[in-house]
Design a protein around this motif. Structure first.
Motif, PDB file in Angstrom:
ATOM      1  N   THR A  60       7.890 -19.982   9.144  1.00 25.39           N
ATOM      2  CA  THR A  60       7.492 -19.233   7.972  1.00 25.39           C
ATOM      3  C   THR A  60       7.070 -17.930   8.128  1.00 25.39           C
ATOM      4  N   MET A  61       7.526 -16.977   7.550  1.00 26.32           N
ATOM      5  CA  MET A  61       6.984 -15.485   7.506  1.00 26.32           C
ATOM      6  C   MET A  61       5.973 -15.321   6.425  1.00 26.32           C
ATOM      7  N   VAL A  62       5.213 -14.398   6.905  1.00 27.51           N
ATOM      8  CA  VAL A  62       4.157 -13.860   5.990  1.00 27.51           C
ATOM      9  C   VAL A  62       4.699 -12.416   5.323  1.00 27.51           C
ATOM     10  N   VAL A  63       4.579 -12.196   4.325  1.00 25.20           N
ATOM     11  CA  VAL A  63       5.270 -11.129   3.707  1.00 25.20           C
ATOM     12  C   VAL A  63       4.166 -10.393   2.798  1.00 25.20           C
ATOM     13  N   HIS A  64       4.090  -9.345   3.057  1.00 21.96           N
ATOM     14  CA  HIS A  64       2.585  -8.559   2.244  1.00 21.96           C
ATOM     15  C   HIS A  64       3.445  -7.636   1.327  1.00 21.96           C
TER      16      HIS A  64
ATOM     17  N   VAL B 151      -2.725  -1.994  -8.857  1.00 25.20           N
ATOM     18  CA  VAL B 151      -2.098  -2.799  -7.845  1.00 25.20           C
ATOM     19  C   VAL B 151      -2.988  -3.739  -6.931  1.00 25.20           C
ATOM     20  N   ALA B 152      -2.440  -4.569  -6.466  1.00 23.58           N
ATOM     21  CA  ALA B 152      -2.935  -5.541  -5.482  1.00 23.58           C
ATOM     22  C   ALA B 152      -2.184  -6.065  -4.425  1.00 23.58           C
ATOM     23  N   LEU B 153      -2.529  -6.391  -3.256  1.00 25.81           N
ATOM     24  CA  LEU B 153      -1.445  -6.777  -2.210  1.00 25.81           C
ATOM     25  C   LEU B 153      -1.643  -8.167  -1.952  1.00 25.81           C
ATOM     26  N   MET B 154      -0.607  -9.079  -2.001  1.00 24.31           N
ATOM     27  CA  MET B 154      -0.366 -10.392  -1.825  1.00 24.31           C
ATOM     28  C   MET B 154       0.210 -10.756  -0.622  1.00 24.31           C
ATOM     29  N   LYS B 155      -0.233 -11.945   0.165  1.00 23.05           N
ATOM     30  CA  LYS B 155       0.268 -12.200   1.384  1.00 23.05           C
ATOM     31  C   LYS B 155       1.189 -13.417   1.180  1.00 23.05           C
ATOM     32  N   LEU B 156       2.231 -13.406   1.098  1.00 20.05           N
ATOM     33  CA  LEU B 156       2.841 -14.588   0.765  1.00 20.05           C
ATOM     34  C   LEU B 156       3.785 -15.575   1.837  1.00 20.05           C
ATOM     35  N   PRO B 157       3.669 -16.599   1.697  1.00 19.81           N
ATOM     36  CA  PRO B 157       4.899 -17.346   2.676  1.00 19.81           C
ATOM     37  C   PRO B 157       6.098 -17.127   2.318  1.00 19.81           C
ATOM     38  N   TYR B 158       7.204 -16.873   3.055  1.00 20.30           N
ATOM     39  CA  TYR B 158       8.435 -16.661   2.790  1.00 20.30           C
ATOM     40  C   TYR B 158       9.392 -17.301   3.963  1.00 20.30           C
ATOM     41  N   GLU B 159      10.383 -18.125   3.319  1.00 18.83           N
ATOM     42  CA  GLU B 159      11.343 -19.010   4.404  1.00 18.83           C
ATOM     43  C   GLU B 159      12.939 -18.695   3.895  1.00 18.83           C
ATOM     44  N   MET B 160      13.017 -17.805   3.127  1.00 15.47           N
ATOM     45  CA  MET B 160      14.418 -17.750   2.527  1.00 15.47           C
ATOM     46  C   MET B 160      15.281 -16.563   3.330  1.00 15.47           C
TER      47      MET B 160
ATOM     48  N   PRO C 119       1.640  -5.833  -9.283  1.00 18.12           N
ATOM     49  CA  PRO C 119       0.783  -5.354 -10.361  1.00 18.12           C
ATOM     50  C   PRO C 119      -0.509  -6.086 -10.220  1.00 18.12           C
ATOM     51  N   ARG C 120      -1.597  -5.715 -10.235  1.00 16.10           N
ATOM     52  CA  ARG C 120      -2.894  -6.358 -10.145  1.00 16.10           C
ATOM     53  C   ARG C 120      -3.037  -7.724 -11.332  1.00 16.10           C
ATOM     54  N   ASP C 121      -2.693  -7.251 -12.196  1.00 16.06           N
ATOM     55  CA  ASP C 121      -2.907  -8.075 -13.395  1.00 16.06           C
ATOM     56  C   ASP C 121      -1.986  -9.482 -13.371  1.00 16.06           C
ATOM     57  N   LEU C 122      -1.139  -9.565 -12.432  1.00 24.20           N
ATOM     58  CA  LEU C 122      -0.345 -10.658 -12.039  1.00 24.20           C
ATOM     59  C   LEU C 122      -0.608 -11.360 -11.077  1.00 24.20           C
ATOM     60  N   VAL C 123      -1.518 -11.219 -10.400  1.00 23.39           N
ATOM     61  CA  VAL C 123      -1.699 -12.131  -8.914  1.00 23.39           C
ATOM     62  C   VAL C 123      -2.034 -13.383  -9.193  1.00 23.39           C
ATOM     63  N   MET C 124      -2.449 -13.844 -10.306  1.00 26.27           N
ATOM     64  CA  MET C 124      -2.536 -15.460 -10.765  1.00 26.27           C
ATOM     65  C   MET C 124      -1.436 -15.954 -11.258  1.00 26.27           C
ATOM     66  N   ASP C 125      -0.220 -14.907 -11.388  1.00 26.13           N
ATOM     67  CA  ASP C 125       1.204 -15.479 -11.715  1.00 26.13           C
ATOM     68  C   ASP C 125       2.167 -15.600 -10.477  1.00 26.13           C
ATOM     69  N   ILE C 126       2.079 -14.315  -9.806  1.00 27.90           N
ATOM     70  CA  ILE C 126       3.162 -14.543  -9.092  1.00 27.90           C
ATOM     71  C   ILE C 126       3.043 -15.073  -7.849  1.00 27.90           C
ATOM     72  N   ARG C 127       4.004 -15.895  -7.324  1.00 30.24           N
ATOM     73  CA  ARG C 127       3.646 -16.670  -6.115  1.00 30.24           C
ATOM     74  C   ARG C 127       4.798 -16.753  -5.024  1.00 30.24           C
ATOM     75  N   THR C 128       5.873 -16.129  -5.537  1.00 28.18           N
ATOM     76  CA  THR C 128       6.942 -15.925  -4.398  1.00 28.18           C
ATOM     77  C   THR C 128       7.578 -14.472  -4.997  1.00 28.18           C
ATOM     78  N   ILE C 129       8.764 -14.081  -3.933  1.00 30.33           N
ATOM     79  CA  ILE C 129       9.538 -12.868  -4.377  1.00 30.33           C
ATOM     80  C   ILE C 129      11.028 -13.476  -4.085  1.00 30.33           C
ATOM     81  N   ARG C 130      11.831 -12.634  -4.684  1.00 29.58           N
ATOM     82  CA  ARG C 130      13.330 -12.671  -4.643  1.00 29.58           C
ATOM     83  C   ARG C 130      13.773 -11.470  -3.812  1.00 29.58           C
TER      84      ARG C 130
END
Ligand code: SF4
Ligand code: SF4
Length: 171
Positions: A147-151, A102-111, A155-166
């Motif tokens: 804009t919020m920052v969501v931590h 696993v890895a931690l991503m800090k993503l922008p979120y406005e929804m 999955p660590r192997d997807l950090v270059m694919d994942i760019r947002t959440i739902r």
């Protein structure tokens, strides 16, 4: 259609550009708190990623239209740029987070609805397809505008694919 045409006609970074924005692996693997990834491939008159960065990790622009350049050694993973970028183009990825896989991503979120700590959410790639589940670790109040920052633990192997959440509300 070549890769450049796909990017500018489709508005989505293609797989061919992934490596161009990945931080240097040796540094990234051991950088507690993470390193920034900026996906801002067009020349536009914008520079808050630079002006907001407290360490100078986003280098000074010679021209307001320049694309951001990063000095990864200076990045502390603070995610200030994530909160201020109007294009939602900045992300922080912490590969030192958690246990295996696993890895931690800090993503922008406005929804809406807002994600809640501990909640399981869908993780989406650049074209909006769900590629995995993630766990919300923290939701930070806006540092600038709305804009919020969501931590999110992903999955660590997807950090270059994942760019947002739902957020998926149960019926
Ligand atoms: S995460 Fe913080 S230190 Fe790194 S580039 Fe963004 S604002 Fe600068
Ligand atoms: S603030 Fe965001 S959109 Fe503006 S130049 Fe920086 S990365 Fe690009």
């Amino acid at each position: 259609m070549n890769e450049k045409e796909k990017l500018f006609n489709g508005g989505v970074l293609t797989e061919a550009r992934k490596g161009a924005i990945e931080p240097p692996r040796d540094l990234w693997e051991n950088k507690k708190n993470g390193l920034v990834i900026i996906e801002c491939p067009q020349r536009i008159p914008c520079n808050p990623c630079h002006t907001s960065c407290p360490t100078g990790a986003v280098k000074a622009f010679k021209d307001i239209n320049d694309q951001p350049e990063i000095d990864y050694e200076k990045c502390t993973g603070c995610a200030r740029c994530v909160a201020v970028c109007p294009g939602l183009a900045c992300f922080v990825v912490d590969l030192t987070w958690g246990g295996d896989g696993v890895a931690l991503m800090k993503l922008p979120y406005e929804m809406l609805p807002l994600p809640q700590e501990g909640e399981t959410v869908d993780c989406l790639n650049r074209i909006g397809n769900t590629v995995s589940k993630g766990k919300i670790v923290k939701v930070l109040e806006p540092m600038h505008d709305r804009t919020m920052v969501v931590h999110v633990e992903v999955p660590r192997d997807l950090v270059m694919d994942i760019r947002t959440i739902r957020v998926v509300k149960q019926a």
